[in-house]
Design a protein around this motif. Sequence first.
Motif, short mmCIF file in Angstrom:
data_model
loop_
_atom_site.label_atom_id
_atom_site.label_comp_id
_atom_site.label_asym_id
_atom_site.label_seq_id
_atom_site.Cartn_x
_atom_site.Cartn_y
_atom_site.Cartn_z
N ALA A 67 35.89 73.63 84.82
CA ALA A 67 34.96 74.68 85.24
C ALA A 67 33.50 74.42 84.89
CB ALA A 67 35.39 76.00 84.63
N CYS A 68 33.17 73.26 84.29
CA CYS A 68 31.76 73.11 83.85
C CYS A 68 31.09 71.83 84.32
CB CYS A 68 31.68 73.19 82.34
SG CYS A 68 32.24 71.69 81.48
N ALA A 69 31.83 70.81 84.65
CA ALA A 69 31.32 69.51 85.14
C ALA A 69 30.62 68.66 84.08
CB ALA A 69 30.41 69.69 86.35
N ASN A 70 30.63 69.08 82.83
CA ASN A 70 30.06 68.22 81.78
C ASN A 70 30.80 66.89 81.65
OD1 ASN A 70 27.80 69.53 80.11
ND2 ASN A 70 29.26 71.21 80.44
N CYS A 71 32.07 66.89 82.00
CA CYS A 71 32.91 65.71 81.80
C CYS A 71 32.93 64.79 83.03
CB CYS A 71 34.35 66.15 81.52
SG CYS A 71 35.09 66.95 82.96
N ALA A 72 32.05 65.05 84.00
CA ALA A 72 32.13 64.33 85.28
C ALA A 72 32.02 62.82 85.13
CB ALA A 72 31.03 64.84 86.22
N VAL A 73 32.79 62.12 85.95
CA VAL A 73 32.74 60.66 86.04
C VAL A 73 32.59 60.29 87.52
CG1 VAL A 73 34.18 60.30 84.00
CG2 VAL A 73 35.26 60.37 86.25
N TYR A 74 32.17 59.05 87.74
CA TYR A 74 32.04 58.54 89.10
C TYR A 74 33.04 57.40 89.28
CZ TYR A 74 29.97 56.21 93.15
OH TYR A 74 29.77 55.63 94.38
N LEU A 75 33.84 57.48 90.32
CA LEU A 75 34.85 56.45 90.58
C LEU A 75 34.23 55.29 91.36
CD1 LEU A 75 37.85 58.52 91.99
CD2 LEU A 75 37.81 57.30 89.82
N VAL A 76 34.25 54.12 90.76
CA VAL A 76 33.79 52.93 91.48
C VAL A 76 35.01 52.27 92.15
CG1 VAL A 76 32.74 50.63 91.19
CG2 VAL A 76 31.84 52.60 89.93
N GLU A 77 36.15 52.33 91.47
CA GLU A 77 37.39 51.74 91.99
C GLU A 77 38.56 52.55 91.50
OE1 GLU A 77 36.90 47.25 91.78
OE2 GLU A 77 39.00 47.54 91.22
N GLU A 94 33.98 63.88 97.65
CA GLU A 94 34.13 62.83 98.66
C GLU A 94 33.36 61.57 98.30
OE1 GLU A 94 33.15 64.48 102.47
OE2 GLU A 94 35.00 65.67 102.48
N ARG A 95 32.26 61.74 97.61
CA ARG A 95 31.48 60.57 97.19
C ARG A 95 32.09 59.87 95.98
NH1 ARG A 95 25.64 62.69 96.37
NH2 ARG A 95 25.45 60.72 95.26
N GLY A 96 33.10 60.50 95.35
CA GLY A 96 33.78 59.82 94.25
C GLY A 96 33.56 60.43 92.89
N PHE A 97 32.99 61.62 92.83
CA PHE A 97 32.83 62.26 91.53
C PHE A 97 34.10 63.03 91.19
CE2 PHE A 97 28.47 61.57 92.92
CZ PHE A 97 27.91 61.01 91.78
N ARG A 98 34.52 62.94 89.93
CA ARG A 98 35.73 63.60 89.45
C ARG A 98 35.47 64.18 88.07
NH1 ARG A 98 36.65 62.35 93.84
NH2 ARG A 98 38.41 61.34 94.81
N LEU A 99 36.38 65.09 87.64
CA LEU A 99 36.30 65.67 86.30
C LEU A 99 37.27 64.92 85.40
CD1 LEU A 99 36.42 69.39 87.48
CD2 LEU A 99 34.37 68.05 86.89
N SER A 100 36.76 64.30 84.33
CA SER A 100 37.66 63.48 83.50
C SER A 100 38.61 64.34 82.68
CB SER A 100 36.86 62.55 82.59
OG SER A 100 36.10 63.29 81.65
N CYS A 101 38.24 65.60 82.37
CA CYS A 101 39.14 66.45 81.57
C CYS A 101 40.40 66.78 82.35
CB CYS A 101 38.44 67.73 81.14
SG CYS A 101 38.12 68.92 82.46
N ASN A 102 40.31 66.72 83.67
CA ASN A 102 41.42 67.01 84.55
C ASN A 102 41.66 65.87 85.51
OD1 ASN A 102 42.94 69.67 84.79
ND2 ASN A 102 40.94 70.22 83.98
N GLY A 103 41.44 64.67 85.05
CA GLY A 103 41.59 63.51 85.92
C GLY A 103 42.71 62.62 85.41
N TYR A 104 43.76 62.49 86.23
CA TYR A 104 44.92 61.68 85.84
C TYR A 104 45.02 60.50 86.80
CZ TYR A 104 45.98 65.67 82.96
OH TYR A 104 45.89 66.67 82.03
N LEU A 122 24.47 66.68 89.88
CA LEU A 122 25.44 67.33 89.00
C LEU A 122 24.78 68.27 88.02
CD1 LEU A 122 27.52 64.16 88.59
CD2 LEU A 122 28.49 66.33 89.24
N ASP A 123 23.56 67.95 87.68
CA ASP A 123 22.83 68.76 86.73
C ASP A 123 22.78 70.22 87.18
OD1 ASP A 123 21.46 68.77 84.31
OD2 ASP A 123 19.55 68.98 85.36
N ASP A 124 22.69 70.42 88.50
CA ASP A 124 22.64 71.77 89.05
C ASP A 124 23.93 72.55 88.79
OD1 ASP A 124 20.22 71.12 90.03
OD2 ASP A 124 20.88 70.79 92.09
N LEU A 125 25.04 71.83 88.65
CA LEU A 125 26.35 72.48 88.49
C LEU A 125 26.66 72.84 87.05
CD1 LEU A 125 28.62 70.00 90.45
CD2 LEU A 125 27.64 72.11 91.32
N ILE A 126 26.03 72.12 86.13
CA ILE A 126 26.43 72.22 84.73
C ILE A 126 26.20 73.61 84.20
CG2 ILE A 126 26.03 71.32 82.40
CD1 ILE A 126 27.07 69.13 84.15
#
Length: 127
Positions: A67-77, A94-104, A122-126
């Motif tokens: 719910a906060c996006a602080n943990c966001a990561v970008y998927l390169v592969e 769609e561009r490849g951003f994911r939440l690592s706290c809920n990323g399996y 992402l800063d806007d979402l935090i």
Amino acid sequence: VRVEFLDYAAIDDYGWSLDDDDLFRKASHADLDESAHGRLLVHPDESLLEAAENRGFAWPFSCRGGACANCAVYLVEGELSQPTDHIMPEELAERGFRLSCNGYPLSDDLKIVFNVKQLAELDDLIL
Ligand code: FES
């Protein structure tokens, strides 16, 4: 699951871009601290964030509940599932951003950039 990771702060410091094809090759040659660029293993019951923490890394997070996006990561592969996501706009997902706290991990190998929360999009979402 093997994960190669890179800290967004290093990309920013060196003036690289998330879209650089040779981002991880450049990172290997840049003599970065092992907390900024390296590899870790994710066990089957761990989210990406939990795996990083359990291997001794301190990646950004806050709510741990999608719910906060602080943990966001970008998927390169590779790909991460996202069972709980209340915040990431579809366009960023769609561009490849994911939440690592809920990323399996859904793939055997992943390359990700963590600490992307400082990107303007992402800063806007935090919260
Ligand atoms: Fe808040 Fe992951 S820590 S969405």
